[in-house]
Design a protein around this motif. Structure first.
Motif, PDB file in Angstrom:
ATOM      1  N   THR A  21       1.000  -1.224  -0.202  1.00 51.44           N
ATOM      2  CA  THR A  21      -0.036  -0.036  -0.129  1.00 51.44           C
ATOM      3  C   THR A  21       0.762   1.099   0.102  1.00 51.44           C
ATOM      4  O   THR A  21       1.893   1.377   0.814  1.00 51.44           O
ATOM      5  CB  THR A  21      -0.930   0.042   1.253  1.00 51.44           C
ATOM      6  N   SER A  29       4.122   2.103  -5.952  1.00 54.43           N
ATOM      7  CA  SER A  29       3.951   2.615  -7.435  1.00 54.43           C
ATOM      8  C   SER A  29       4.241   1.264  -8.142  1.00 54.43           C
ATOM      9  O   SER A  29       5.084   0.579  -7.940  1.00 54.43           O
ATOM     10  CB  SER A  29       4.696   3.633  -7.782  1.00 54.43           C
ATOM     11  N   VAL A  49      -9.297   6.506  -9.090  1.00 51.28           N
ATOM     12  CA  VAL A  49      -7.793   6.843  -9.574  1.00 51.28           C
ATOM     13  C   VAL A  49      -7.513   8.166  -9.832  1.00 51.28           C
ATOM     14  O   VAL A  49      -6.217   8.276 -10.003  1.00 51.28           O
ATOM     15  CB  VAL A  49      -7.575   5.648 -10.557  1.00 51.28           C
ATOM     16  N   ARG A  68      -4.036   9.847  -8.896  1.00 50.19           N
ATOM     17  CA  ARG A  68      -3.223   8.797  -8.263  1.00 50.19           C
ATOM     18  C   ARG A  68      -2.508   8.008  -9.589  1.00 50.19           C
ATOM     19  O   ARG A  68      -1.321   7.835  -9.668  1.00 50.19           O
ATOM     20  CB  ARG A  68      -3.837   7.757  -7.680  1.00 50.19           C
ATOM     21  N   PHE A  69      -3.205   7.866 -10.724  1.00 48.99           N
ATOM     22  CA  PHE A  69      -2.723   7.304 -11.819  1.00 48.99           C
ATOM     23  C   PHE A  69      -2.794   8.240 -12.990  1.00 48.99           C
ATOM     24  O   PHE A  69      -3.289   9.212 -13.075  1.00 48.99           O
ATOM     25  CB  PHE A  69      -3.738   6.219 -12.536  1.00 48.99           C
ATOM     26  N   MET A 129       1.047   4.252 -11.771  1.00 50.88           N
ATOM     27  CA  MET A 129       0.149   4.338 -10.649  1.00 50.88           C
ATOM     28  C   MET A 129       0.805   4.433  -9.398  1.00 50.88           C
ATOM     29  O   MET A 129       1.843   3.830  -9.000  1.00 50.88           O
ATOM     30  CB  MET A 129      -0.540   2.665 -10.726  1.00 50.88           C
ATOM     31  N   LEU A 177      -0.736   3.646  -4.452  1.00 51.47           N
ATOM     32  CA  LEU A 177      -1.902   2.522  -4.789  1.00 51.47           C
ATOM     33  C   LEU A 177      -2.212   1.889  -3.418  1.00 51.47           C
ATOM     34  O   LEU A 177      -1.716   2.081  -2.358  1.00 51.47           O
ATOM     35  CB  LEU A 177      -0.825   1.088  -5.275  1.00 51.47           C
ATOM     36  N   ASP A 182      -7.056  -1.474  -5.453  1.00 49.18           N
ATOM     37  CA  ASP A 182      -6.705  -1.420  -6.824  1.00 49.18           C
ATOM     38  C   ASP A 182      -6.029  -2.561  -7.214  1.00 49.18           C
ATOM     39  O   ASP A 182      -5.994  -2.933  -8.579  1.00 49.18           O
ATOM     40  CB  ASP A 182      -5.717  -0.461  -6.879  1.00 49.18           C
ATOM     41  N   THR A 183      -6.006  -3.795  -6.507  1.00 46.91           N
ATOM     42  CA  THR A 183      -5.804  -4.953  -6.754  1.00 46.91           C
ATOM     43  C   THR A 183      -6.713  -5.514  -8.032  1.00 46.91           C
ATOM     44  O   THR A 183      -8.010  -5.811  -7.752  1.00 46.91           O
ATOM     45  CB  THR A 183      -5.682  -5.937  -5.535  1.00 46.91           C
ATOM     46  N   VAL A 240      -2.065  -5.380  -4.606  1.00 46.35           N
ATOM     47  CA  VAL A 240      -1.480  -4.496  -3.551  1.00 46.35           C
ATOM     48  C   VAL A 240      -1.788  -4.877  -2.098  1.00 46.35           C
ATOM     49  O   VAL A 240      -2.997  -5.132  -1.771  1.00 46.35           O
ATOM     50  CB  VAL A 240      -2.348  -2.863  -3.726  1.00 46.35           C
TER      51      VAL A 240
END
Length: 126
Positions: free
Chosen positions: A14, A17, A64, A67-68, A83, A86, A90-91, A124
């Motif tokens: 967690t 990236s 996202v 963050r993305f 990314m 994370l 996001d998994t 993640v």
């Protein structure tokens, strides 16, 4: 024949990236809208990010945003997804997709259209 292949997935903690890469061949790369989708176990496939063929229109899923970052290199026929920050949610299996027709909008690239790669797994850990 269009070919799509993703790479760059893996296991990350967690807050970490990852950078996903996608090689697309068989199309005039600069003329096509393309994006990233993901699917977690037991959940529907969802669009993560999309970049129009013009390069100046980008959309992100709300979860996202900030963050993305999606980007493309037309000279290398490559699409990327950076990314950051994370989270366990996001998994998922991440897929790259290219639309079926040139000069389209992101709205045309849906979970049931275009050409997809087999995906790369992102996990993640908390």
């Amino acid at each position: 024949q269009v070919s799509v292949a993703e790479s760059g997935g893996g296991l990350v903690q967690t807050g970490g990236s990852l950078r996903l890469s996608c090689t697309i061949s068989g199309v005039t790369f600069a003329d096509y809208t393309m994006g990233w989708f993901r699917q977690a176990p037991g959940k529907d496939r969802e669009g993560v990010a999309c970049m129009m063929w013009t390069g100046n229109t980008i959309t992100y899923h709300d979860s996202v945003e900030g963050r993305f970052t999606i980007s493309r290199d037309n000279a290398k026929n490559m699409l990327y997804l950076q990314m950051d920050s994370l989270k366990p949610e996001d998994t998922a299996m991440y897929h790259c997709a290219v639309d079926s027709f040139p000069h389209s909008y992101c709205s045309a690239l849906r979970s049931d259209s275009g050409t997809w790669g087999q995906g790369t797994q992102v996990t993640v850990s908390s």
